[in-house]
Motif scaffolding. Sequence first.
Motif, PDB file in Angstrom:
ATOM      1  N   LYS A  42       0.799  -1.037   0.116  1.00 10.64           N
ATOM      2  CA  LYS A  42      -0.128   0.183   0.169  1.00 10.64           C
ATOM      3  C   LYS A  42       0.823   1.262   0.039  1.00 10.64           C
ATOM      4  O   LYS A  42       0.527   2.312  -0.502  1.00 10.64           O
ATOM      5  N   PHE A  43       2.119   1.220   0.439  1.00 12.41           N
ATOM      6  CA  PHE A  43       3.065   2.198   0.618  1.00 12.41           C
ATOM      7  C   PHE A  43       4.470   1.893  -0.275  1.00 12.41           C
ATOM      8  O   PHE A  43       5.441   2.546   0.338  1.00 12.41           O
ATOM      9  N   VAL A  44       4.261   1.382  -1.247  1.00 13.39           N
ATOM     10  CA  VAL A  44       5.469   0.879  -1.843  1.00 13.39           C
ATOM     11  C   VAL A  44       6.343   1.949  -2.160  1.00 13.39           C
ATOM     12  O   VAL A  44       6.055   3.059  -2.491  1.00 13.39           O
ATOM     13  N   GLY A  45       7.766   1.640  -1.999  1.00 18.49           N
ATOM     14  CA  GLY A  45       8.936   2.965  -1.978  1.00 18.49           C
ATOM     15  C   GLY A  45       8.954   3.973  -0.991  1.00 18.49           C
ATOM     16  O   GLY A  45       9.754   4.666  -1.137  1.00 18.49           O
ATOM     17  N   THR A  46       8.340   3.356  -0.079  1.00 17.86           N
ATOM     18  CA  THR A  46       8.382   4.430   1.314  1.00 17.86           C
ATOM     19  C   THR A  46       9.173   3.708   2.452  1.00 17.86           C
ATOM     20  O   THR A  46       9.189   2.545   2.434  1.00 17.86           O
ATOM     21  N   ARG A  47       9.385   4.612   3.304  1.00 22.02           N
ATOM     22  CA  ARG A  47      10.008   4.112   4.625  1.00 22.02           C
ATOM     23  C   ARG A  47       9.054   3.202   5.490  1.00 22.02           C
ATOM     24  O   ARG A  47       9.191   2.265   6.156  1.00 22.02           O
ATOM     25  N   HIS A  48       7.624   3.595   5.305  1.00 18.02           N
ATOM     26  CA  HIS A  48       6.732   2.949   5.945  1.00 18.02           C
ATOM     27  C   HIS A  48       6.337   1.567   5.341  1.00 18.02           C
ATOM     28  O   HIS A  48       6.160   0.683   6.204  1.00 18.02           O
ATOM     29  N   ALA A  49       6.848   1.285   4.190  1.00 18.35           N
ATOM     30  CA  ALA A  49       6.555  -0.218   3.585  1.00 18.35           C
ATOM     31  C   ALA A  49       7.674  -1.032   4.374  1.00 18.35           C
ATOM     32  O   ALA A  49       7.373  -2.029   4.671  1.00 18.35           O
ATOM     33  N   ASP A  50       8.908  -0.273   4.475  1.00 16.93           N
ATOM     34  CA  ASP A  50      10.052  -0.886   5.097  1.00 16.93           C
ATOM     35  C   ASP A  50       9.670  -1.237   6.367  1.00 16.93           C
ATOM     36  O   ASP A  50      10.099  -2.627   6.922  1.00 16.93           O
ATOM     37  N   LEU A  51       9.106  -0.309   7.202  1.00 13.74           N
ATOM     38  CA  LEU A  51       8.663  -0.576   8.580  1.00 13.74           C
ATOM     39  C   LEU A  51       7.758  -1.813   8.868  1.00 13.74           C
ATOM     40  O   LEU A  51       7.783  -2.635   9.663  1.00 13.74           O
ATOM     41  N   ILE A  52       6.692  -1.906   7.858  1.00 14.38           N
ATOM     42  CA  ILE A  52       5.668  -2.865   7.858  1.00 14.38           C
ATOM     43  C   ILE A  52       6.470  -4.188   7.294  1.00 14.38           C
ATOM     44  O   ILE A  52       6.148  -5.232   8.442  1.00 14.38           O
ATOM     45  N   ARG A  53       7.419  -4.515   6.721  1.00  7.26           N
ATOM     46  CA  ARG A  53       8.197  -5.789   6.353  1.00  7.26           C
ATOM     47  C   ARG A  53       8.752  -5.976   7.500  1.00  7.26           C
ATOM     48  O   ARG A  53       9.139  -7.210   7.709  1.00  7.26           O
TER      49      ARG A  53
END
Length: 118
Positions: A42-53
């Motif tokens: 949902k937030f691909v390419g952002t720091r939030h996406a990495d936080l979720i991962r």
Amino acid sequence: MTIYFYGADEVPYGCFSNFSSHGFDLDGHWWPTSEHYFQAQKFVGTRHADLIRRTASPVRAAELGRGRALPLRRDWERVKDDVMRRAVAAKFAAHADIRAILLDTGNAEIVEDTGTDH
């Protein structure tokens, strides 16, 4: 025949849950669950996406992905089904044991037994 599943701990079909602990490699990263992957996209390419991962549990990944403090990617409604298909395909490709369970269902309809998510 219809197979209903919900909880990741249900035997034998809990492995169908996005919360099941069956990680996989996709898009150059390790994803602990398909829930982690789906929510992060949902937030691909952002720091939030990495936080979720990197979060410890699929429950927390879902919480982070469902929050609306940050905007979703613009094409989310158009791509979300394909994102889920990619995640599920990668998960079952990575694990022969659960792939066998899936294949053993034959032509049965498989339904997540929840009233809150269509």
